[in-house]
Design a protein around this motif. Structure first.
Motif, mmCIF file in Angstrom:
data_model
loop_
_atom_site.group_PDB
_atom_site.id
_atom_site.type_symbol
_atom_site.label_atom_id
_atom_site.label_comp_id
_atom_site.label_asym_id
_atom_site.label_seq_id
_atom_site.Cartn_x
_atom_site.Cartn_y
_atom_site.Cartn_z
ATOM 1 N N ASP A 179 0.635 -1.218 0.153
ATOM 2 C CA ASP A 179 0.308 0.356 -0.148
ATOM 3 C C ASP A 179 0.906 1.299 0.095
ATOM 4 O O ASP A 179 0.353 2.221 -0.690
ATOM 5 C CB ASP A 179 -1.190 -0.579 1.380
ATOM 6 C CG ASP A 179 -2.172 -0.856 1.330
ATOM 7 O OD1 ASP A 179 -2.333 -1.664 -0.288
ATOM 8 O OD2 ASP A 179 -2.733 -1.664 2.163
ATOM 9 N N ILE A 180 1.915 1.766 0.880
ATOM 10 C CA ILE A 180 2.586 1.887 1.312
ATOM 11 C C ILE A 180 3.790 2.271 -0.174
ATOM 12 O O ILE A 180 3.834 4.372 -0.818
ATOM 13 C CB ILE A 180 3.690 2.211 2.159
ATOM 14 C CG1 ILE A 180 2.720 2.511 3.711
ATOM 15 C CG2 ILE A 180 5.002 3.098 2.098
ATOM 16 C CD1 ILE A 180 3.830 2.016 4.455
ATOM 17 N N MET A 222 1.429 4.140 -2.332
ATOM 18 C CA MET A 222 1.005 5.345 -2.931
ATOM 19 C C MET A 222 2.894 6.702 -3.305
ATOM 20 O O MET A 222 2.413 7.579 -3.432
ATOM 21 C CB MET A 222 0.920 6.474 -1.383
ATOM 22 C CG MET A 222 -0.410 5.316 -0.387
ATOM 23 S SD MET A 222 -2.089 5.978 -1.251
ATOM 24 C CE MET A 222 -2.330 4.457 -3.251
ATOM 25 N N GLN A 275 -2.526 12.473 -3.690
ATOM 26 C CA GLN A 275 -1.887 10.820 -3.237
ATOM 27 C C GLN A 275 -2.882 10.998 -2.154
ATOM 28 O O GLN A 275 -3.554 10.089 -2.073
ATOM 29 C CB GLN A 275 -0.541 11.575 -2.782
ATOM 30 C CG GLN A 275 0.328 10.068 -1.824
ATOM 31 C CD GLN A 275 1.794 10.542 -1.636
ATOM 32 O OE1 GLN A 275 2.042 11.601 -0.708
ATOM 33 N NE2 GLN A 275 2.243 10.406 -2.409
ATOM 34 N N GLN A 276 -3.679 12.463 -1.719
ATOM 35 C CA GLN A 276 -4.456 12.524 -0.914
ATOM 36 C C GLN A 276 -5.572 11.755 -0.776
ATOM 37 O O GLN A 276 -5.953 11.167 -0.203
ATOM 38 C CB GLN A 276 -4.440 13.711 -0.655
ATOM 39 C CG GLN A 276 -2.997 14.770 0.379
ATOM 40 C CD GLN A 276 -3.693 15.878 0.708
ATOM 41 O OE1 GLN A 276 -2.963 16.694 -0.404
ATOM 42 N NE2 GLN A 276 -3.839 16.626 1.671
ATOM 43 N N TRP A 297 -4.717 8.191 -1.094
ATOM 44 C CA TRP A 297 -4.885 7.691 0.959
ATOM 45 C C TRP A 297 -5.769 7.651 0.519
ATOM 46 O O TRP A 297 -6.807 6.386 1.995
ATOM 47 C CB TRP A 297 -4.398 8.729 1.426
ATOM 48 C CG TRP A 297 -2.596 7.783 1.601
ATOM 49 C CD1 TRP A 297 -1.111 9.249 1.042
ATOM 50 C CD2 TRP A 297 -2.074 7.022 1.788
ATOM 51 N NE1 TRP A 297 -0.062 8.153 1.424
ATOM 52 C CE2 TRP A 297 -0.677 6.932 2.027
ATOM 53 C CE3 TRP A 297 -2.547 5.622 2.205
ATOM 54 C CZ2 TRP A 297 0.332 5.602 1.809
ATOM 55 C CZ3 TRP A 297 -1.855 4.391 2.926
ATOM 56 C CH2 TRP A 297 -0.545 4.784 2.388
ATOM 57 N N TYR A 350 -9.041 9.996 9.384
ATOM 58 C CA TYR A 350 -8.595 10.029 7.706
ATOM 59 C C TYR A 350 -6.916 10.536 8.493
ATOM 60 O O TYR A 350 -5.893 9.815 8.447
ATOM 61 C CB TYR A 350 -8.839 11.170 7.027
ATOM 62 C CG TYR A 350 -7.637 11.566 5.562
ATOM 63 C CD1 TYR A 350 -7.090 10.705 5.041
ATOM 64 C CD2 TYR A 350 -7.355 13.012 5.778
ATOM 65 C CE1 TYR A 350 -6.460 10.936 3.587
ATOM 66 C CE2 TYR A 350 -5.958 12.956 4.537
ATOM 67 C CZ TYR A 350 -6.236 11.904 3.570
ATOM 68 O OH TYR A 350 -4.406 12.246 2.964
ATOM 69 N N LEU A 369 -3.041 8.472 9.195
ATOM 70 C CA LEU A 369 -1.853 8.675 7.955
ATOM 71 C C LEU A 369 -1.155 8.760 8.754
ATOM 72 O O LEU A 369 0.010 8.226 9.027
ATOM 73 C CB LEU A 369 -2.299 9.726 7.336
ATOM 74 C CG LEU A 369 -2.981 9.596 6.178
ATOM 75 C CD1 LEU A 369 -3.061 11.286 5.823
ATOM 76 C CD2 LEU A 369 -2.346 8.598 5.444
#
Length: 482
Positions: A352-353, A356, A365-366, A369, A460, A464
């Motif tokens: 996942d990381i 991104m 990207q935001q 996510w 969110y 993060l």
């Protein structure tokens, strides 16, 4: 201030009596009374009936009385904090909010001596066994700070009584009053009590299930091999009709999905939950998916009528339609939250990381996510409903900008649009998407985030922060390996 409160109590005496009867008083065949003054203060139990005139004398300050419960059920749960440490009630309030209660569900009362009462009131009586189980769990989270906290009721049978609100504590001759969550006085404590709305019984039942299945994490982030396939909370239910004990062992978002596919579970004689309980759960699920009130009524009604067709519900069609309409309206007008869908455990993967990191546009990207977080929390076979409005609330990015970024993600292949939603004012429907990356669960490195927030933006930000912690630990691990 004291004179003002006494004046307000006198002015609203009848309304206060009605509210005390509605929210608190259960068993009337007997009550307790505090008598004496100062160090000579004592309690006695009266075998007389607790009548309205006695309650009025209590409100007037002439008597100080308390009530018992309704057999094995109670209209309320009260945490009695007998310790002059303001950190304890504040920490308990935070725990209750993290469990899923709204601030307006939690009512703090200064005890008149050195402590506080935290009250939870319910629309219908709740079995004392469930209240005690829930209360002990919450107290247990406080560790040693919970030693000076008692429950009312504290046990299924022969539970001790509790003083009614606005009592004159005979040891100090100070009246108990409702206060703010920061423990500061209220401008109008009497009107506050009169405005209290009790918690829906089904909402407490759902939150109690969360507590029963709540994990006890040693740390916020857990590293290691993925446990998603073996986790009891993630276990798929494949039988034609799910067994009741299997549903109890899953996170409630999974429960809702299985209820939609498999129907009401087979119940034993001890299970008193019926269609009404499960339809409330499904309605909350649809609300959190972004459906409007009218859409949710339509969907839940269709499900409930099918349950009748399958002989899993004995209600008439008219009763079902009215029940669903009432439940759904209550959920939307009170803005009830389906905290279970925001699972306590959300599993992410190293891939996942990495995915991104490949997105160079920070706004894109935001947005990605936010979509991935929703996907990891809610997806079913890689598919998930979400709306542009949800992404806007999560990221703080304007709706038009988010919309353009979603189109870009669809074009890149990260996102597939399965069914386009509608966003009319009175009838909105979230779009259905597929996120292929959600099906990638075979990586060795995984990590679990324990989500405690309730709003989209808070979820969110919280996730993060934990992902960043994992990212830093991952980099440190790679540096040591080199």
């Amino acid at each position: 201030m004291s004179y003002y409160i006494e004046e307000q109590i006198q002015q609203h005496n009848d309304a206060l009596l009605n509210q005390v009867n509605r929210l608190i008083i259960g068993e009337r065949t007997g009550y307790i009374e505090q008598y004496g003054e100062g160090e000579q203060t004592r309690y006695r139990t009266s075998t007389k009936k607790l009548v309205d005139s006695t309650v009025k004398s209590h409100l007037a300050g002439k008597k100080t009385v308390g009530c018992f419960y309704i057999g094995n059920s109670s209209k309320f749960l009260c945490f009695d904090i007998d310790e002059n440490d303001p950190a304890i009630p504040k920490q308990m309030l935070q725990l209750l909010k993290e469990t899923g209660f709204m601030p307006q569900d939690l009512h703090v009362e200064f005890s008149g001596l050195k402590g506080w009462h935290i009250w939870l009131f319910f629309e219908e009586p709740v079995p004392i066994s469930k209240l005690v189980s829930f209360g002990k769990y919450i107290i247990g989270q406080l560790g040693t700070k919970g030693k000076k906290i008692e429950l009312r009721p504290e046990q299924k049978e022969k539970s001790r009584a509790i003083k009614l609100p606005f009592a004159i504590h005979r040891k100090t001759m100070i009246r108990t009053t409702f206060i703010q969550h920061d423990l500061q006085p209220m401008e109008d404590t009497v009107q506050y009590f009169l405005n209290i709305q009790p918690i829906h019984k089904e909402h407490f039942s759902i939150l109690n299930q969360i507590v029963e299945n709540a994990p006890v994490p040693e740390d916020t982030v857990t590293l290691g091999r993925s446990t998603k396939q073996t986790s009891k909370a993630s276990k798929p239910i494949s039988s034609p009709v799910a067994e009741a004990d299997e549903l109890k062992s899953t996170t409630l978002s999974v429960v809702a999905q299985n209820l939609l596919h498999n129907g009401i579970p087979v119940r034993d004689a001890a299970d008193t939950k019926g269609r009404h309980h499960y339809q409330f759960l499904i309605a909350l699920y649809y609300k959190e998916q972004g459906f409007s009130e009218s859409e949710t009524i339509q969907k839940v009604t269709a499900w409930a009528l099918n349950e009748k067709k399958m002989n899993r519900s004995q209600s008439s069609q008219q009763e079902i339609k009215q029940d669903v309409k009432t439940d759904v309206h209550h959920i939307y007008v009170k803005d009830k939250k389906f905290f279970a869908t925001r699972a306590k455990e959300v599993v992410f993967y190293e891939e996942d990381i990495q995915a991104m990191e490949e997105i160079l546009d920070p706004v894109l990207q935001q947005t990605a996510w936010a979509i991935l977080i929703l996907g990891r929390m809610y997806h079913e076979d890689g598919q998930i409903h979400f709306s542009i409005r949800q992404l806007e609330k999560m990221t703080g990015i304007s709706r038009n900008t988010v919309h353009r970024r979603v189109k870009a993600l669809i074009k890149s292949g990260m996102l597939e649009l399965i069914e386009k939603g509608s966003y009319k004012k009175e009838k909105s429907l979230a779009s259905l998407y597929k996120i292929p990356a959600l099906l990638n669960q075979n990586m060795e490195e995984s990590f679990t985030v324990f989500v405690q927030s309730s709003t989209w933006n808070e979820i969110y930000q919280e996730v993060l922060v934990q992902l960043y912690k994992y990212y830093m630990m991952l980099n440190m691990k790679q540096e040591k390996a080199q």
